[in-house]
Enzyme design. Structure first.
Site, PDB file in Angstrom:
ATOM      1  N   SER A  12      35.899  52.717  38.374  1.00 26.72           N
ATOM      2  CA  SER A  12      35.373  53.405  38.737  1.00 26.72           C
ATOM      3  C   SER A  12      34.306  52.807  40.000  1.00 26.72           C
ATOM      4  O   SER A  12      34.254  53.454  40.828  1.00 26.72           O
ATOM      5  CB  SER A  12      34.239  54.001  37.464  1.00 26.72           C
ATOM      6  OG  SER A  12      33.482  53.132  37.216  1.00 26.72           O
ATOM      7  N   LEU A  92      43.187  35.054  36.547  1.00 28.72           N
ATOM      8  CA  LEU A  92      44.305  35.193  37.562  1.00 28.72           C
ATOM      9  C   LEU A  92      44.604  33.178  37.799  1.00 28.72           C
ATOM     10  O   LEU A  92      44.132  32.440  37.326  1.00 28.72           O
ATOM     11  CB  LEU A  92      43.401  34.902  38.560  1.00 28.72           C
ATOM     12  CG  LEU A  92      42.069  35.887  39.162  1.00 28.72           C
ATOM     13  CD1 LEU A  92      41.939  35.997  40.546  1.00 28.72           C
ATOM     14  CD2 LEU A  92      43.780  37.383  39.809  1.00 28.72           C
ATOM     15  N   ASN A 106      32.864  39.583  41.499  1.00 30.82           N
ATOM     16  CA  ASN A 106      33.754  40.209  40.388  1.00 30.82           C
ATOM     17  C   ASN A 106      32.323  40.450  40.250  1.00 30.82           C
ATOM     18  O   ASN A 106      31.120  39.985  40.646  1.00 30.82           O
ATOM     19  CB  ASN A 106      34.012  39.028  39.218  1.00 30.82           C
ATOM     20  CG  ASN A 106      33.645  39.837  37.646  1.00 30.82           C
ATOM     21  OD1 ASN A 106      34.794  41.014  37.723  1.00 30.82           O
ATOM     22  ND2 ASN A 106      34.111  39.097  37.077  1.00 30.82           N
ATOM     23  N   HIS A 108      29.940  41.759  36.561  1.00 31.18           N
ATOM     24  CA  HIS A 108      29.589  41.353  35.399  1.00 31.18           C
ATOM     25  C   HIS A 108      28.493  42.671  34.346  1.00 31.18           C
ATOM     26  O   HIS A 108      27.306  42.331  35.703  1.00 31.18           O
ATOM     27  CB  HIS A 108      29.380  40.156  35.122  1.00 31.18           C
ATOM     28  CG  HIS A 108      28.823  40.077  33.529  1.00 31.18           C
ATOM     29  ND1 HIS A 108      30.534  40.105  32.516  1.00 31.18           N
ATOM     30  CD2 HIS A 108      27.983  39.799  32.614  1.00 31.18           C
ATOM     31  CE1 HIS A 108      29.807  39.886  31.394  1.00 31.18           C
ATOM     32  NE2 HIS A 108      28.653  39.940  31.398  1.00 31.18           N
ATOM     33  N   GLU A 147      36.198  29.071  35.501  1.00 34.26           N
ATOM     34  CA  GLU A 147      35.208  29.714  34.482  1.00 34.26           C
ATOM     35  C   GLU A 147      35.676  30.922  34.458  1.00 34.26           C
ATOM     36  O   GLU A 147      34.537  32.053  35.155  1.00 34.26           O
ATOM     37  CB  GLU A 147      34.626  28.971  34.123  1.00 34.26           C
ATOM     38  CG  GLU A 147      34.520  27.166  33.851  1.00 34.26           C
ATOM     39  CD  GLU A 147      34.603  27.195  32.751  1.00 34.26           C
ATOM     40  OE1 GLU A 147      34.571  27.511  32.159  1.00 34.26           O
ATOM     41  OE2 GLU A 147      35.810  26.211  32.694  1.00 34.26           O
ATOM     42  N   GLU A 178      26.083  49.051  39.441  1.00 34.45           N
ATOM     43  CA  GLU A 178      26.822  48.599  39.524  1.00 34.45           C
ATOM     44  C   GLU A 178      27.846  49.678  41.153  1.00 34.45           C
ATOM     45  O   GLU A 178      27.800  48.101  41.892  1.00 34.45           O
ATOM     46  CB  GLU A 178      27.686  48.626  38.180  1.00 34.45           C
ATOM     47  CG  GLU A 178      27.873  47.824  36.761  1.00 34.45           C
ATOM     48  CD  GLU A 178      28.963  47.399  36.187  1.00 34.45           C
ATOM     49  OE1 GLU A 178      29.942  47.099  36.983  1.00 34.45           O
ATOM     50  OE2 GLU A 178      28.539  47.550  35.089  1.00 34.45           O
TER      51      GLU A 178
HETATM   52  C1  GRF Z   1      32.165  47.618  34.497  1.00 33.37           C
HETATM   53  O1  GRF Z   1      31.268  47.117  33.828  1.00 33.37           O
HETATM   54  C2  GRF Z   1      32.501  45.677  35.072  1.00 33.37           C
HETATM   55  O2  GRF Z   1      30.582  45.238  35.212  1.00 33.37           O
HETATM   56  C3  GRF Z   1      32.919  45.139  34.831  1.00 33.37           C
HETATM   57  O3  GRF Z   1      33.909  45.810  34.028  1.00 33.37           O
HETATM   58  C4  GRF Z   1      33.640  47.310  33.956  1.00 33.37           C
HETATM   59  C5  GRF Z   1      34.363  47.984  34.665  1.00 33.37           C
HETATM   60  O4  GRF Z   1      34.315  49.604  35.065  1.00 33.37           O
HETATM   61  N1  GRF Z   1      34.175  44.018  35.227  1.00 33.37           N
HETATM   62  P1  GRF Z   1      35.374  50.040  36.084  1.00 33.37           P
HETATM   63  O5  GRF Z   1      36.584  49.980  35.819  1.00 33.37           O
HETATM   64  O6  GRF Z   1      34.934  49.709  37.201  1.00 33.37           O
HETATM   65  O7  GRF Z   1      34.790  51.020  36.060  1.00 33.37           O
END
Ligand code: GRF
Length: 201
Positions: A12, A92, A106, A108, A147, A178
């Site tokens: 997503s 990776l 990334n 998180h 890391e 996000e």
């Molecule tokens: C998200 O919560 C992201 O922060 C984490 O994994 C989840 C991925 O969700 N790294 P999606 O696959 O983008 O829906």
């Protein structure tokens, strides 16, 4: 700016970035999607969007070095400038990390450096935030190095933790943010507001 994605499941966040590109809010092109999971919704989304996609995993490439090379080859072949991890559950390999050093992002679903690291993925993150009695959580966009969840932070957004929150309700609140902060951070890179040390192919 060409973006290459690595995603394991839903994708997503990847979709939010693709949508931002299509809408002209993000001056970048989604050029390739790689997943370690052949059945992932992320690969399905890539096919729907007409973006070249590859299933590359320990199944397709049992030798870790071969897998690392295959991932790197796909990213290079599609002229990727920036790699966006979007729910990618694997580490990776060293070749890919070295080639794209400083150009791998990334997201998180918590306020790093808290609630990150090995085992902190999916609902585990939100369970930990609630168990710690945090009053707020959020999302962090950061650079990826060797890391887990330790690379330099590029952007953070905060959301409240509400009384009665379950990991699921908190995750949903964080995920909405996000989908905003990840494309917005990439746009800052595309426009030069954020300069990545490793920029340029
Ligand atoms: C998200 O919560 C992201 O922060 C984490 O994994 C989840 C991925 O969700 N790294 P999606 O696959 O983008 O829906």
């Amino acid at each position: 700016m060409n973006i290459g994605f690595l995603a394991s499941h839903g994708g997503s966040n990847m979709q939010a970035i693709i949508d931002a590109c299509r809408a002209g809010r993000l001056h970048a092109a989604p050029v390739v999607v790689i997943s370690n999971n052949g059945d992932s919704r992320a690969l399905e989304r890539a096919r729907t969007e007409g973006i070249p996609s590859y299933h590359l995993s320990g199944t397709t490439h049992p030798d870790p070095d071969g897998l690392d090379r295959a991932i790197l080859d796909a990213l290079v072949r599609h002229n990727v400038d920036v790699v966006a991890l979007a729910g990618y559950m694997k580490k990776l390999g060293p070749k890919t990390l070295a080639h794209f050093k400083g150009r791998i992002l990334n997201i998180h679903p918590a306020l790093l450096p808290k609630h990150g690291g090995k085992g902190m993925w999916g609902m585990h993150v939100h369970e930990a935030v609630i168990a710690a009695g945090e009053k707020e959580s959020g999302a962090t966009v950061h650079l990826v190095d060797e890391e887990y969840d330790r690379g330099p932070i590029l952007a953070q957004v905060r959301v409240p933790v509400m009384p009665g929150d379950t990991p699921e309700t908190l995750a949903a609140r964080v995920l909405i943010q996000e989908h905003i902060i990840y494309p917005a951070t990439l746009e800052k890179i595309a426009t030069g507001e954020i300069v990545l040390a490793g920029e340029g192919r």
